[in-house]
Write an enzyme that holds these catalytic residues in place. Structure first.
Site, short mmCIF file in Angstrom:
data_model
loop_
_atom_site.label_atom_id
_atom_site.label_comp_id
_atom_site.label_asym_id
_atom_site.label_seq_id
_atom_site.Cartn_x
_atom_site.Cartn_y
_atom_site.Cartn_z
CB SER A 22 -0.91 0.01 1.23
OG SER A 22 -1.56 1.26 1.31
CE LYS A 75 -11.66 -0.89 -1.23
NZ LYS A 75 -11.63 -0.29 -2.57
CG ASP A 111 -12.71 3.18 -4.22
OD1 ASP A 111 -11.64 3.68 -3.82
OD2 ASP A 111 -13.06 2.02 -3.95
N GLY A 139 -16.13 -4.50 -7.97
CA GLY A 139 -16.38 -3.45 -6.98
C GLY A 139 -15.96 -2.07 -7.48
CB ALA A 163 -22.83 -11.54 -20.22
CE1 TYR A 227 -3.17 2.38 -8.41
CE2 TYR A 227 -0.79 2.34 -8.24
CZ TYR A 227 -2.03 2.13 -7.68
OH TYR A 227 -2.12 1.68 -6.39
N GLY A 248 -4.44 5.99 -14.12
CA GLY A 248 -5.20 5.66 -12.91
C GLY A 248 -4.58 6.12 -11.60
P1 ATR Z 1 -12.52 -5.13 -8.27
O1 ATR Z 1 -13.37 -5.16 -7.02
O2 ATR Z 1 -11.13 -4.62 -8.05
O3 ATR Z 1 -13.21 -4.42 -9.40
P2 ATR Z 1 -13.23 -7.86 -9.05
O4 ATR Z 1 -14.52 -7.81 -8.32
O5 ATR Z 1 -12.38 -9.07 -8.92
O6 ATR Z 1 -12.26 -6.65 -8.66
O7 ATR Z 1 -13.53 -7.57 -10.60
C1 ATR Z 1 -12.55 -7.69 -11.56
C2 ATR Z 1 -13.15 -7.36 -12.93
O8 ATR Z 1 -12.13 -7.56 -13.91
C3 ATR Z 1 -14.29 -8.27 -13.35
O9 ATR Z 1 -15.16 -7.53 -14.15
C4 ATR Z 1 -13.58 -9.34 -14.15
O10 ATR Z 1 -14.39 -10.03 -15.05
P3 ATR Z 1 -15.30 -11.29 -14.58
O11 ATR Z 1 -16.47 -10.72 -13.85
O12 ATR Z 1 -15.67 -11.97 -15.84
O13 ATR Z 1 -14.40 -12.11 -13.69
C5 ATR Z 1 -12.57 -8.49 -14.88
N1 ATR Z 1 -11.41 -9.24 -15.38
C6 ATR Z 1 -10.37 -9.71 -14.65
N2 ATR Z 1 -9.48 -10.31 -15.47
C7 ATR Z 1 -9.96 -10.20 -16.75
C8 ATR Z 1 -9.50 -10.63 -18.03
N3 ATR Z 1 -8.35 -11.28 -18.18
N4 ATR Z 1 -10.26 -10.34 -19.12
C9 ATR Z 1 -11.43 -9.68 -18.98
N5 ATR Z 1 -11.91 -9.24 -17.79
C10 ATR Z 1 -11.19 -9.52 -16.68
#
Ligand code: ATR
Length: 286
Positions: A22, A75, A111, A139, A163, A227, A248
């Protein structure tokens, strides 16, 4: 012997697991130094099984903290354990900022504020766009969609690998938000004025498929919440296509101000010096 400094030192924390990467302590200590405030901000590693007792200790006042930031994976738990959540937090079901007010543990989620302040600073006028495409449905996406809706973006398309997650997220927010699978990306990008990546795509050198950015309006803004690296593969694509881009890092810096003001009583400024400090600490190429 009692250390009188302890009594007067205002303290805040960031709690998560793992926590050692962090950069929040660096950000808040920079502001404390700049503003001459006698305070401290520390990173605390709290495992899932210990989080409820960490919060109980915070509420009791025994920890000496005025509040703190909450990061992965706490969170949602922090949202459930807080005494009073504001409207933003209630809609998101997740919080990243806690503070004590007369013994009441209050909570919000900064955020989304961090996201729009970063765009305001680095690409003023971005909010003239009528349609935005948000890639990802986790999230971070949820907080960003909320902030875009608050700023009056009329149509928001959420596109996600899974989807169903995009559709559920869109349903949660209502009629101006639309959920899609990845194969809709081409169609929904056509004429959109803002493209946001909220997924981990492109983080730490992972390859990214070519996105249909050329379908966006000529004055569109492309931004990425990743980022590391600062110029992600998606931002590189956008720059090659001649679009304005926003990295970012500013979201991380701007989301921090909300908590700082609650704990230490002054709204800090995100300066270029702070940005450079974090860039060099992360070993990033500016
Ligand atoms: P955060 O809370 O940080 O947003 P998360 O809840 O794990 O993290 O969500 C990650 C997002 O990145 C999701 O939309 C995920 O898609 P899925 O819902 O299909 O898992 C997306 N994501 C992560 N890796 C990906 C990849 N290689 N290609 C496309 N989408 C990806």
């Amino acid at each position: 012997m009692h250390d009188s400094r302890e009594t007067f030192l205002m303290k805040a924390f960031v709690a998560g697991y793992p926590i050692k990467h962090s950069r929040s302590p660096l950000i808040h200590r920079y502001w404390l130094g700049q503003l001459g405030i006698a305070g401290d901000y520390e990173a605390v590693a709290v495992e899932v099984t210990d989080f409820a007792s960490f919060i109980a200790n915070l509420k009791s006042g025994e920890s000496g903290y005025r509040g703190g930031n909450i990061t992965i994976p706490h969170k949602e738990s922090a949202f459930l354990l807080a005494d009073r959540c504001d409207d933003l937090a209630m809609e998101l079901g997740a919080v990243n900022t806690l503070w004590l007010e007369d013994g009441i543990l209050c909570a919000t989620n900064s955020d989304g504020i961090g996201f729009v302040r970063n765009l305001d600073e680095r690409s003023p006028g971005w909010d003239q766009c009528k349609t935005a495409v948000v890639l990802g449905a986790g999230g971070a996406s949820r907080a960003i969609i909320q902030s875009l809706r608050e700023r009056g973006v009329a149509n928001i398309h959420v596109v996600n690998r899974t989807a169903q997650r995009a559709i559920e997220l869109a349903d949660h927010f209502g009629s101006s938000i639309h959920g899609h699978a990845l194969d809709a990306l081409d169609e929904v990008s056509t004429g959109a004025g803002l493209f946001v990546n909220t997924t981990s795509l492109g983080m730490d050198g992972h390859p990214v498929p070519t996105l249909p950015l050329s379908k966006l309006t000529g004055d569109a803004v492309v931004t990425d919440i990743v980022y590391t690296p600062l110029v992600t593969p998606i931002l590189e694509q956008a720059q090659r296509d001649g679009f304005r881009t926003v990295d970012g890092l500013g979201m991380l810096l701007h989301q921090a101000g909300t908590g700082f003001e609650k704990w230490f009583g002054q709204m800090p400024v995100v300066t270029e010096e702070l940005r450079s400090l974090i860039i060099s600490d992360l070993g990033l190429k500016a």
